[in-house]
Design a protein around this motif. Structure first.
Motif, PDB file in Angstrom:
ATOM      1  N   GLN A 515       0.721  -1.364  -0.209  1.00  0.00           N
ATOM      2  CA  GLN A 515      -0.232   0.380   0.272  1.00  0.00           C
ATOM      3  C   GLN A 515       0.922   0.860  -0.107  1.00  0.00           C
ATOM      4  N   ALA A 516       1.859   1.029   0.518  1.00  0.00           N
ATOM      5  CA  ALA A 516       2.484   2.705   1.045  1.00  0.00           C
ATOM      6  C   ALA A 516       3.283   2.760  -0.340  1.00  0.00           C
ATOM      7  N   LEU A 517       3.744   1.250  -1.055  1.00  0.00           N
ATOM      8  CA  LEU A 517       3.826   1.626  -2.403  1.00  0.00           C
ATOM      9  C   LEU A 517       3.400   2.409  -3.472  1.00  0.00           C
ATOM     10  N   THR A 518       2.426   1.995  -3.797  1.00  0.00           N
ATOM     11  CA  THR A 518       1.542   2.522  -4.575  1.00  0.00           C
ATOM     12  C   THR A 518       1.202   4.473  -3.500  1.00  0.00           C
ATOM     13  N   GLU A 519       1.184   4.270  -2.777  1.00  0.00           N
ATOM     14  CA  GLU A 519       0.962   5.946  -2.561  1.00  0.00           C
ATOM     15  C   GLU A 519       2.509   6.468  -2.676  1.00  0.00           C
ATOM     16  N   ALA A 520       3.149   5.861  -2.457  1.00  0.00           N
ATOM     17  CA  ALA A 520       4.833   6.393  -3.363  1.00  0.00           C
ATOM     18  C   ALA A 520       4.637   7.871  -4.560  1.00  0.00           C
ATOM     19  N   LEU A 521       4.196   5.884  -5.582  1.00  0.00           N
ATOM     20  CA  LEU A 521       4.492   6.486  -6.338  1.00  0.00           C
ATOM     21  C   LEU A 521       3.175   7.206  -6.835  1.00  0.00           C
ATOM     22  N   ALA A 522       2.109   7.112  -6.454  1.00  0.00           N
ATOM     23  CA  ALA A 522       1.166   8.764  -6.971  1.00  0.00           C
ATOM     24  C   ALA A 522       1.118   9.764  -6.427  1.00  0.00           C
ATOM     25  N   HIS A 523       2.356   9.645  -5.345  1.00  0.00           N
ATOM     26  CA  HIS A 523       2.725  11.272  -4.895  1.00  0.00           C
ATOM     27  C   HIS A 523       3.801  11.335  -5.722  1.00  0.00           C
ATOM     28  N   HIS A 524       5.401  10.445  -6.159  1.00  0.00           N
ATOM     29  CA  HIS A 524       6.226  10.858  -6.871  1.00  0.00           C
ATOM     30  C   HIS A 524       5.453  11.892  -8.405  1.00  0.00           C
ATOM     31  N   GLU A 525       4.102  10.761  -9.382  1.00  0.00           N
ATOM     32  CA  GLU A 525       3.308  11.453 -10.072  1.00  0.00           C
ATOM     33  C   GLU A 525       2.637  12.690  -9.904  1.00  0.00           C
ATOM     34  N   ARG A 526       1.886  13.162  -8.565  1.00  0.00           N
ATOM     35  CA  ARG A 526       2.311  14.030  -8.368  1.00  0.00           C
ATOM     36  C   ARG A 526       2.846  15.392  -8.588  1.00  0.00           C
ATOM     37  N   TYR A 527       4.035  14.663  -7.999  1.00  0.00           N
ATOM     38  CA  TYR A 527       4.831  16.128  -7.433  1.00  0.00           C
ATOM     39  C   TYR A 527       5.739  16.307  -9.183  1.00  0.00           C
ATOM     40  N   TRP A 528       5.712  15.176 -10.294  1.00  0.00           N
ATOM     41  CA  TRP A 528       6.255  15.316 -11.425  1.00  0.00           C
ATOM     42  C   TRP A 528       5.251  15.390 -12.556  1.00  0.00           C
TER      43      TRP A 528
END
Length: 578
Positions: A515-528
């Motif tokens: 779950q944390a990995l999925t969230e981290a990638l969503a945050h990555h996409e939002r930031y970039w």
């Protein structure tokens, strides 16, 4: 040129008659409003102990028909007079104060002794950003609060000022980053340039620094020094700064600066006889520019890459840097940044890393990062390091600014992805004190060092009773209210994500890790989102944690974006000597 068309000596954006009219309108305002007759001269007016420059007003007037000038003068001074006149308590000052860059001659000599020179042509002051006005604090204001706390609060508040960013490609091909906004504190962000660069580009400021211009209070432009385009950027950015300064409003300085080792170094020389500006880089910058300007070790011009893609240009730059590292270890910071960009850029067309060229680029970046720290830590002489398909004898640099905490994290992530156990162990023996000393002028927040301490302890297989307190210290000091030097969006969406993943990893919680990995990638996409920067192609920290989890028998969803499948599965490991 007749006097009617000649620029005024003090307000050069206006002609002599126009400037005279503006001064007359100013004098009329003060007589009508206050019954005070005054002779307004030069580029400022002083009344009732308050010093008001006329430059910004003159720039706005220049853009309007002269019949509107009386109204504009009245609005300008009415707004100034309605501004805060002082008396704020310490808490109000701490909450509303921001660092502010001003022209060196903007303030009178008395009453502002607390101000600090920053560079030629610039002075640092504290400004109160009230709801309807901005006021430069005087010595009496500053005395109402602890001065150290006030400077720290001003810096923290400045970091939160909103800006807009766009990339500008000049006719010569140099890339300039333009940062602008309605805030009066945009240019002042030059004081926190490393954080600004990290926020708008997602990358660290290169070890070689950046060219910087702050022509108006609403505009800052910079060019990170990473390759030979710096030669063209010096001229392009110098011309850009002069034009923007003349256009205004809120002109600050037409000078060009070099951000180097935490300081702004002025590159512009003013000829008082001819009243002309010229850019004269210091010897150190000239040597750096020459080393980056496409020369091979025989002194001949290296082959130019014409046309081609971003990947082609980056690959060429990596090869050039690698060639020159044997002679100039000072290029390591720029070499590592370029190799990282190249590795990430390869994944734009190869997101799963299924091509050998992609793996080669990532291995080269990993080797460069590891070599950077090997040369910084060795006592003397040379160090043999493999980069690409060659073993190079690299001169020892000793402790260097480019061997800092951010570079360490990138090198560690790359070594994890490439499963380089020996290199990881050597990286984990880098003393934390060395990483701290590498960046004394503008230090990183404490959580960065707690995080590195945690990773080093984990990899060196120290007891979990030692690791957990270090992880908790990382979490506690990474709160945005504590980590005030790091932009909050970068901290939350990018920097903290590997910490959250590591927490799930050491607790052996497979479901929570997924779950944390999925969230981290969503945050990555939002930031970039919306950025074309190479670092947006792969979520490096989460990828490294996913590789670590995979090797620990965690199930990892290889269909997730920003995680090259072949890296996680170790498909390329052992393909060639590294």
């Amino acid at each position: 040129m007749t006097q009617h068309h000649a620029p005024d000596a003090h307000l050069p954006m206006l002609t002599v008659p126009q400037a005279a009219r503006l001064r007359d309108l100013t004098a009329t305002y003060f007589f009508t409003r206050h019954g005070v007759r005054m002779a307004v001269e030069g580029d400022a007016v002083e009344h009732d102990g308050h010093f008001s420059p006329l430059t910004a007003l003159a720039q706005r007037c220049r853009a309007e028909a002269e019949e509107r000038w009386p109204e504009m003068v009245e609005q300008h001074f009415t707004r100034l007079e309605s501004a805060s006149r002082g008396g704020e308590n310490a808490q109000e000052l701490l909450r509303q104060t921001r660092l502010r860059l001003l022209p060196a001659d903007a303030l009178p000599s008395d009453g502002f002794r607390y101000t600090r020179p920053v560079a030629e042509g610039l002075v640092l002051a504290l400004a109160l950003d009230a709801p309807t006005s901005i006021r430069i604090l005087n010595d009496g204001d500053v005395a109402r609060a602890d001065q150290d706390e006030l400077w720290a609060a001003g810096r923290a508040n400045l970091l939160g000022e909103p800006v807009e960013h766009e990339d500008v490609r000049t006719p010569s091909g140099a890339l300039l980053h333009s940062v602008r906004g309605e805030s009066h504190f945009v240019a002042s962000k030059a004081l926190v340039l490393p954080e600004l660069v990290r926020t708008v580009t997602g990358q660290e400021l290169p070890a070689a620094g950046a060219l910087v211009a702050v022509p108006t209070r609403h505009l800052l432009a910079f060019h990170p020094i990473v390759d030979g385009t710096v030669v063209d950027a010096v001229n392009d950015l110098g011309a850009y700064a002069l034009g923007a300064y003349e256009d205004g409003p809120g002109s600050l300085t037409p000078r060009l600066y070099w951000w180097h080792q935490g300081q702004l170094v002025c590159l512009t020389v003013f000829d008082h006889e001819s009243r002309s500006l010229s850019v004269v880089p210091p010897r150190e910058l000239m040597d750096l520019m020459k080393s980056l300007h496409g020369r091979n070790d025989a002194g001949r011009a290296a082959p130019e890459v014409s046309g081609g893609t971003e990947v082609d240009h980056l690959a060429h730059a990596v090869a050039e840097f690698t060639e020159r590292l044997t002679q100039d270890p000072g290029l390591f910071g720029a070499a590592f940044e370029t190799a990282l960009d190249h590795a990430h850029a390869r994944c734009a067309d190869d997101p799963d890393a299924g091509k050998l060229e992609t793996w080669e680029a990532w291995v080269t970046a990993m080797q460069t990062g590891s070599a950077l720290f090997a040369t910084a830590l060795a006592p003397q002489g040379t160090v043999e390091c493999r980069i690409g398909d060659r073993v190079l004898a690299l001169p020892v640099s000793g402790p260097a600014a480019h061997a800092d905490a951010r570079a360490w994290l990138d090198a560690f992530w790359l070594a994890l992805v490439c499963r380089e156990r020996d290199r990881l162990t050597r990286l984990c023996r880098v003393p934390l004190d060395d990483l701290r000393r590498a960046r004394t002028a503008d230090p990183y927040d404490d959580y960065v060092f707690h995080w590195i301490d945690t990773l080093q302890s984990y990899w060196l297989q120290q007891p979990m009773d030692d690791i957990v307190p270090k992880l908790l210290a990382t979490m506690e000091t990474s709160h945005p209210h504590v980590a005030t030097r790091t932009p909050s969006e970068f901290l939350n969406l990018v920097d903290y994500q590997p910490v959250a993943l590591f927490h799930r990893l050491i607790t052996n919680d497979h479901e929570a890790f997924a779950q944390a990995l999925t969230e981290a990638l969503a945050h990555h996409e939002r930031y970039w989102d919306g950025s074309s920067r190479p670092r947006g192609r792969v979520a490096l920290g989460p990828l490294a944690m996913a590789c670590l989890a995979h090797d620990g028998n965690f199930p990892v969803d290889t269909t997730l974006p920003y995680l090259p499948t072949h890296f996680i599965s170790r498909a390329w490991c052992g393909e060639f000597p590294t």
